[in-house]
Scaffold this active site. Structure first.
Site, short mmCIF file in Angstrom:
data_model
loop_
_atom_site.label_atom_id
_atom_site.label_comp_id
_atom_site.label_asym_id
_atom_site.label_seq_id
_atom_site.Cartn_x
_atom_site.Cartn_y
_atom_site.Cartn_z
N HIS A 26 -31.92 -89.43 2.40
CA HIS A 26 -31.89 -90.81 1.88
C HIS A 26 -31.95 -90.85 0.36
O HIS A 26 -31.81 -91.91 -0.24
CB HIS A 26 -33.05 -91.64 2.44
CG HIS A 26 -33.03 -91.73 3.94
ND1 HIS A 26 -31.94 -92.19 4.63
CD2 HIS A 26 -33.97 -91.40 4.87
CE1 HIS A 26 -32.21 -92.14 5.93
NE2 HIS A 26 -33.43 -91.67 6.10
ZN ZN Z 1 -34.47 -89.54 10.15
#
Ligand code: ZN
Length: 228
Positions: A41
């Site tokens: 992320h």
């Molecule tokens: Zn994950």
């Protein structure tokens, strides 16, 4: 871009050095597993979702810039969440192909980043082994028919495990082992170097499953010194 993602502290450098070293190792001997990492992320611009280092981006950029013969990479991201960090980083980079299989209803739901995914599978809540494995294997063989990368970075999140509160899928321990096996078999039979990172997984039992999966790869001689 490469300079921007070099972070200043020694702890950050350790994280990043581990993955760039693992990437080099994968090129040299066909495979490498970094037990950790896979902070998918985080982009080179911004952290997010427990991820402070863009380690996948860094490893790939390191290989492109410092290792001869590496000019095309494929990310196979099978963590339960969408890998929006590396997707944002490689949005306009046609040297990097991304396959991402994730729960469509959970974090991050990054519609902009999805545009960087070449092969995308969005799963529903509580997807089980047979559907999951069939989709992964079909999409992976299609991807590898279309592109032969110089390196595969395999983001092997175990938050697909049944009962994981963040992943929301329902894959069994055996399903995870079969998944890892399928990815390694696909890479090794085509002689494509593979770098695996373990990414997300939020239940105590995942440590044992990762260990069992690596033992399974070893027993099948998918991670030994022999070239298959
Ligand atoms: Zn994950």
């Amino acid at each position: 871009m490469f300079d921007k993602i070099l972070c200043p502290t020694s702890q950050q450098q350790t994280f990043q050095n581990n993955l760039t070293k693992a990437g080099k190792l994968a090129i040299d001997r066909g495979w490498a597993i970094n037990v950790g990492g896979g902070f998918h992320h985080c982009s080179s611009e911004q952290g997010g979702g427990f991820c402070a280092y863009a380690d996948i981006t860094l490893a790939i950029k390191f290989l492109f810039e410092r290792v001869e013969g590496v000019s095309k990479a494929m990310i196979i991201d099978l963590d339960a969440h969408q890998g929006n960090g590396h997707e944002r980083d490689f949005m306009d980079d046609n040297r990097v192909y991304i396959m991402d299989v994730f729960n469509r209803y959970i974090y991050p739901g990054d519609g902009f980043a999805k545009r960087a995914i070449t092969w995308k599978i969005e799963l529903d809540w509580d997807t089980e082994d047979s559907e999951y494995l069939q989709k992964v294997e079909t999409q992976m063989s299609k991807a590898l028919q279309e592109v032969t990368p110089d390196i595969i970075v395999y983001n092997a999140g175990t938050d697909i495990l049944d009962g994981d509160q963040l992943g929301g899928l329902a894959i069994s321990p055996q399903g995870i082992i079969k998944r890892d096996q399928a990815v390694f078999q696909a890479a090794r039979k085509r002689k494509i170097p593979i770098l695996m990172v373990t990414s997300g997984g939020y239940q105590r039992s995942t440590a044992r499953i990762i260990a069992d999966s690596i033992l399974n790869l070893h027993q099948l001689q998918l991670i030994d010194q022999k070239v298959l």
